[in-house]
Scaffold this motif. Sequence first.
Motif, PDB file in Angstrom:
ATOM      1  N   GLN A 169       0.821  -1.201   0.000  1.00 43.27           N
ATOM      2  CA  GLN A 169       0.000   0.000   0.000  1.00 43.27           C
ATOM      3  C   GLN A 169       0.858   1.254   0.000  1.00 43.27           C
ATOM      4  OE1 GLN A 169      -1.909   1.117   3.768  1.00 43.27           O
ATOM      5  NE2 GLN A 169      -3.846   1.291   2.661  1.00 43.27           N
ATOM      6  N   MET A 170       1.980   1.232   0.674  1.00 47.43           N
ATOM      7  CA  MET A 170       2.796   2.423   0.849  1.00 47.43           C
ATOM      8  C   MET A 170       3.767   2.676  -0.288  1.00 47.43           C
ATOM      9  SD  MET A 170       3.730   2.585   4.893  1.00 47.43           S
ATOM     10  CE  MET A 170       4.491   4.191   4.634  1.00 47.43           C
ATOM     11  N   PHE A 171       4.276   1.619  -0.961  1.00 53.10           N
ATOM     12  CA  PHE A 171       5.481   1.815  -1.752  1.00 53.10           C
ATOM     13  C   PHE A 171       5.422   1.390  -3.218  1.00 53.10           C
ATOM     14  CE2 PHE A 171       7.336   1.434   2.621  1.00 53.10           C
ATOM     15  CZ  PHE A 171       7.833   2.729   2.695  1.00 53.10           C
ATOM     16  N   ILE A 172       4.324   0.874  -3.720  1.00 58.47           N
ATOM     17  CA  ILE A 172       4.323   0.401  -5.103  1.00 58.47           C
ATOM     18  C   ILE A 172       3.531   1.361  -5.979  1.00 58.47           C
ATOM     19  CG2 ILE A 172       3.669  -1.459  -6.663  1.00 58.47           C
ATOM     20  CD1 ILE A 172       4.054  -3.426  -4.390  1.00 58.47           C
ATOM     21  N   PRO A 173       4.200   2.104  -6.860  1.00 58.90           N
ATOM     22  CA  PRO A 173       3.480   2.991  -7.778  1.00 58.90           C
ATOM     23  C   PRO A 173       2.529   2.200  -8.666  1.00 58.90           C
ATOM     24  CG  PRO A 173       5.835   3.482  -7.774  1.00 58.90           C
ATOM     25  CD  PRO A 173       5.665   2.207  -7.016  1.00 58.90           C
ATOM     26  N   GLY A 174       1.363   2.760  -8.907  1.00 61.30           N
ATOM     27  CA  GLY A 174       0.392   2.119  -9.779  1.00 61.30           C
ATOM     28  C   GLY A 174      -0.464   1.067  -9.118  1.00 61.30           C
ATOM     29  N   LEU A 175      -0.194   0.744  -7.837  1.00 67.39           N
ATOM     30  CA  LEU A 175      -0.952  -0.292  -7.129  1.00 67.39           C
ATOM     31  C   LEU A 175      -1.811   0.343  -6.043  1.00 67.39           C
ATOM     32  CD1 LEU A 175      -1.519  -3.341  -6.597  1.00 67.39           C
ATOM     33  CD2 LEU A 175       0.320  -3.247  -4.897  1.00 67.39           C
ATOM     34  N   TYR A 176      -3.111   0.117  -6.119  1.00 66.37           N
ATOM     35  CA  TYR A 176      -4.039   0.545  -5.084  1.00 66.37           C
ATOM     36  C   TYR A 176      -4.306  -0.638  -4.162  1.00 66.37           C
ATOM     37  CZ  TYR A 176      -8.609   1.467  -2.945  1.00 66.37           C
ATOM     38  OH  TYR A 176      -9.653   1.611  -2.057  1.00 66.37           O
ATOM     39  N   VAL A 177      -4.123  -0.424  -2.868  1.00 67.14           N
ATOM     40  CA  VAL A 177      -4.354  -1.460  -1.865  1.00 67.14           C
ATOM     41  C   VAL A 177      -5.254  -0.887  -0.772  1.00 67.14           C
ATOM     42  CG1 VAL A 177      -3.311  -3.006  -0.163  1.00 67.14           C
ATOM     43  CG2 VAL A 177      -2.114  -2.519  -2.303  1.00 67.14           C
ATOM     44  N   ALA A 178      -6.294  -1.623  -0.429  1.00 62.74           N
ATOM     45  CA  ALA A 178      -7.181  -1.212   0.655  1.00 62.74           C
ATOM     46  C   ALA A 178      -7.438  -2.405   1.559  1.00 62.74           C
ATOM     47  CB  ALA A 178      -8.492  -0.660   0.109  1.00 62.74           C
ATOM     48  N   PRO A 179      -6.637  -2.592   2.629  1.00 63.04           N
ATOM     49  CA  PRO A 179      -6.923  -3.673   3.575  1.00 63.04           C
ATOM     50  C   PRO A 179      -8.323  -3.497   4.164  1.00 63.04           C
ATOM     51  CG  PRO A 179      -4.756  -2.704   3.961  1.00 63.04           C
ATOM     52  CD  PRO A 179      -5.456  -1.815   2.997  1.00 63.04           C
ATOM     53  N   LYS A 180      -9.059  -4.588   4.249  1.00 56.17           N
ATOM     54  CA  LYS A 180     -10.470  -4.509   4.642  1.00 56.17           C
ATOM     55  C   LYS A 180     -10.625  -3.946   6.048  1.00 56.17           C
ATOM     56  CE  LYS A 180     -14.560  -7.525   5.065  1.00 56.17           C
ATOM     57  NZ  LYS A 180     -14.562  -7.883   6.486  1.00 56.17           N
ATOM     58  N   ASN A 181     -10.022  -4.587   7.024  1.00 54.87           N
ATOM     59  CA  ASN A 181     -10.169  -4.148   8.420  1.00 54.87           C
ATOM     60  C   ASN A 181      -8.823  -4.113   9.137  1.00 54.87           C
ATOM     61  OD1 ASN A 181     -13.286  -5.918   8.604  1.00 54.87           O
ATOM     62  ND2 ASN A 181     -13.012  -3.726   8.385  1.00 54.87           N
ATOM     63  N   GLY A 182      -7.796  -3.613   8.492  1.00 54.76           N
ATOM     64  CA  GLY A 182      -6.506  -3.492   9.144  1.00 54.76           C
ATOM     65  C   GLY A 182      -5.552  -4.611   8.787  1.00 54.76           C
ATOM     66  N   PRO A 183      -4.476  -4.780   9.582  1.00 56.81           N
ATOM     67  CA  PRO A 183      -3.441  -5.764   9.260  1.00 56.81           C
ATOM     68  C   PRO A 183      -3.975  -7.199   9.246  1.00 56.81           C
ATOM     69  CG  PRO A 183      -2.687  -4.233  10.953  1.00 56.81           C
ATOM     70  CD  PRO A 183      -4.151  -4.013  10.792  1.00 56.81           C
ATOM     71  N   PHE A 184      -3.337  -8.030   8.441  1.00 58.48           N
ATOM     72  CA  PHE A 184      -3.632  -9.464   8.376  1.00 58.48           C
ATOM     73  C   PHE A 184      -5.127  -9.717   8.104  1.00 58.48           C
ATOM     74  CE2 PHE A 184       0.045  -8.835  11.166  1.00 58.48           C
ATOM     75  CZ  PHE A 184       1.001  -9.553  10.469  1.00 58.48           C
ATOM     76  N   ASP A 185      -5.619  -9.045   7.069  1.00 57.45           N
ATOM     77  CA  ASP A 185      -7.001  -9.223   6.647  1.00 57.45           C
ATOM     78  C   ASP A 185      -7.037  -9.256   5.126  1.00 57.45           C
ATOM     79  OD1 ASP A 185      -9.708  -9.567   6.775  1.00 57.45           O
ATOM     80  OD2 ASP A 185     -10.180  -7.566   7.532  1.00 57.45           O
ATOM     81  N   TYR A 186      -8.174  -9.666   4.579  1.00 61.31           N
ATOM     82  CA  TYR A 186      -8.352  -9.600   3.137  1.00 61.31           C
ATOM     83  C   TYR A 186      -8.229  -8.147   2.689  1.00 61.31           C
ATOM     84  CZ  TYR A 186     -10.445 -14.208   3.912  1.00 61.31           C
ATOM     85  OH  TYR A 186     -10.683 -15.504   4.291  1.00 61.31           O
ATOM     86  N   GLY A 187      -7.990  -7.953   1.401  1.00 58.20           N
ATOM     87  CA  GLY A 187      -7.855  -6.599   0.898  1.00 58.20           C
ATOM     88  C   GLY A 187      -8.344  -6.485  -0.525  1.00 58.20           C
ATOM     89  N   THR A 188      -8.462  -5.245  -0.985  1.00 60.55           N
ATOM     90  CA  THR A 188      -8.744  -4.937  -2.384  1.00 60.55           C
ATOM     91  C   THR A 188      -7.433  -4.509  -3.037  1.00 60.55           C
ATOM     92  OG1 THR A 188     -10.998  -4.230  -1.897  1.00 60.55           O
ATOM     93  CG2 THR A 188     -10.032  -3.448  -3.948  1.00 60.55           C
ATOM     94  N   TYR A 189      -7.134  -5.104  -4.205  1.00 60.61           N
ATOM     95  CA  TYR A 189      -5.887  -4.817  -4.900  1.00 60.61           C
ATOM     96  C   TYR A 189      -6.215  -4.455  -6.352  1.00 60.61           C
ATOM     97  CZ  TYR A 189      -4.224  -7.624  -0.960  1.00 60.61           C
ATOM     98  OH  TYR A 189      -3.991  -8.129   0.296  1.00 60.61           O
ATOM     99  N   SER A 190      -5.593  -3.393  -6.842  1.00 60.22           N
ATOM    100  CA  SER A 190      -5.789  -3.005  -8.242  1.00 60.22           C
ATOM    101  C   SER A 190      -4.476  -2.465  -8.784  1.00 60.22           C
ATOM    102  CB  SER A 190      -6.891  -1.946  -8.369  1.00 60.22           C
ATOM    103  OG  SER A 190      -6.990  -1.494  -9.712  1.00 60.22           O
ATOM    104  N   LEU A 191      -3.874  -3.209  -9.705  1.00 58.89           N
ATOM    105  CA  LEU A 191      -2.624  -2.797 -10.347  1.00 58.89           C
ATOM    106  C   LEU A 191      -2.937  -2.303 -11.748  1.00 58.89           C
ATOM    107  CD1 LEU A 191       0.464  -2.607 -10.242  1.00 58.89           C
ATOM    108  CD2 LEU A 191       0.560  -4.973 -11.068  1.00 58.89           C
ATOM    109  N   LEU A 192      -2.573  -1.062 -12.044  1.00 60.69           N
ATOM    110  CA  LEU A 192      -2.852  -0.439 -13.347  1.00 60.69           C
ATOM    111  C   LEU A 192      -4.316  -0.628 -13.744  1.00 60.69           C
ATOM    112  CD1 LEU A 192       0.320  -1.246 -15.516  1.00 60.69           C
ATOM    113  CD2 LEU A 192      -0.093   0.658 -13.957  1.00 60.69           C
ATOM    114  N   GLY A 193      -5.209  -0.380 -12.799  1.00 64.49           N
ATOM    115  CA  GLY A 193      -6.637  -0.429 -13.079  1.00 64.49           C
ATOM    116  C   GLY A 193      -7.241  -1.810 -13.130  1.00 64.49           C
TER     117      GLY A 193
END
Length: 640
Positions: free
Chosen positions: A74-98
């Motif tokens: 989430q912090m360091f990869i350009p072009g990658l959107y990351v949204a952890p669902k409920n904080g650390p060690f949880d499922y997340g939403t990931y989108s690389l270049l759309g």
Amino acid sequence: MIRRSFTPLVGCLFSPLLLADDNALILNAQLVSAPSVESTTVAAMARYGSKIDVVSRAQIERAGPAADVSRVMQMFIPGLYVAPKNGPFDYGTYSLLGGRNDDTLILLDGVRLNNRLYGGLYIDTLPANAIERIEVLKGGQSLLFGTQAVSGVINIVTRSPQTPSASGEVNLGVDTFGGTTGDARVEKLFNNGWGDMGLLAYVSRNASEGHQPFRNRDMTNVSNKKRAYEVTTFGTKAIQSFGDHSRLELFYQYADANLDFARPVASHKTTNDRVQQIATATFEQNINERLSYFVKGHINDWDTRYTRINNLDAGGTQVINHNDYWGFTDWGVQAEGKAQLPGGHVWIVGSDNQWFKGQDDVLVIDNNKAQAHALYTQLRPQIDALPDWHPSLGVRHEAMSGGDSATVGMLTSLYDLNENWALRGQYGTAYKLPNAEQLFVNETDEKGNRHLKPEKSRNAELGVDYRGSLAGRDFNASVTLFKREITDLITLNDRLWVNGQGQVKMRGFEADARLALNQQWSVQADMTRNLTESRAGVTINDIPSFFARSRIGFESQSRLWGAGAAIRYIRDIASSRQVEYGHYSVVDADAYRYLDSTHQHRVSLLVENLFDRDYVTSRSNNVDNLGRPFTSEVRYTYRF
């Protein structure tokens, strides 16, 4: 130390990864003799026109309180959107270049982690302390990596032994939610009768009562309003060289996690109790100066016990699920050979074979076993008349039991315009095979379809990279345009999984840059714009139309202390029910201080959501999932 000349391995160009004073990409030395198998395929593609970014070990250590892999990305990869669902060690939403959530292929040391049962990304139990770096290869990459590499590949490289004497480190941390982290690593290189051998072992534990992931007004009859986690991991790696030309690498990791599954209504207790085991074995050999190969086998075993107990409105509880099992096992063998042909041409040929099975006591899947087999080849020609042009072209065919086959091709190109500028591009097709749920699910409200065809996409990326100076200061910049058209979309038509007539076009751009203001100060930024076009009722959800990040960092002249701050901005996002959310900015900060000149003792302060911003990471059942509030962590590190 490995120093690369100007190619878009400086696709890192901005990267938070270029940490050396001369902005060259630096990877830790591997002292075990004989060739290294770690992600050579990923790194090699940067020389032929694919954009690559690398997250370094130093960045991983600055990722924030109780960092897991999602937080680092989430912090360091350009072009990658990351949204952890409920904080650390949880499922997340990931989108690389759309891309969609499962359009990105996740590898661990080159081994697939995406699960073939549901097609999802399950990386919520990977500890950050086990990772040496993260390599991100962008754009459609199905040629060498297969299904789900539609928008790119993320290769997580685990740490390897690097010192001839016994060495390691211990980390201890505590955060403002009462969360605790602890990990240790030890390693050693030595010589035996066959050649150099390296051994490494690590252990980690992360635990927290967690934060409240929903607003009070959205929570009804809930016993525990916080989402807790407890993750314990053990891993080991052994590397044995045989002379200077052969090498065997063995890796094993065991993770045991007890994770709350937060629900806002009538929840008494909902948990995932999980054990994941990953094992890999790789042998590679340089037969001579022109011929080399590797053979890699892996097992990824995931076992979850799901418990759900509801509170009743009249009082008391109702058990919905009690230790119900769901899990999967993936295992496979990959073999790849490389030949240096006369004239400087390089020829790659490989075979990728996978078998997988799964079981779910909640979701009925009639056929829980499947297999997929692929052959691929790639030519990397050397054109003497155009010595600065580095092209490649290749083709891959993959067949899956119980489903259709897919054939894709790919052309890439890198042209060094001069010592500062490079032009790169790639064009090809990619595919995503249907998963076991889509093929074989058998529920009253959801039916699988054994005649599904793979999704297909046409992908194009065009980029320009600059590495040089601006106002006399080191400056790197990169711009990438991307376009993707997906057909044969796999979607639910009422209750039946079908290849719909819909089509999705995704286009946009990613730009990133890094400027060294002087020997102590640096600034870096990236932005991504996603534009989606669809027809026949197709929608793409939970992908921001625009997001950006910026970071400023300071390192003292003595390198005994440093500090940094970063801000990320997310614009509008539409949920599956077309409810808009997003529109937030979050500021993080970090600082460290070595307590001695030998860099053995270090104290770090890591802060997430510095201004305690209330923001929404995702929506489910018309309820907002909230990002983690202000959280600070103090961490002590001892290296020996």
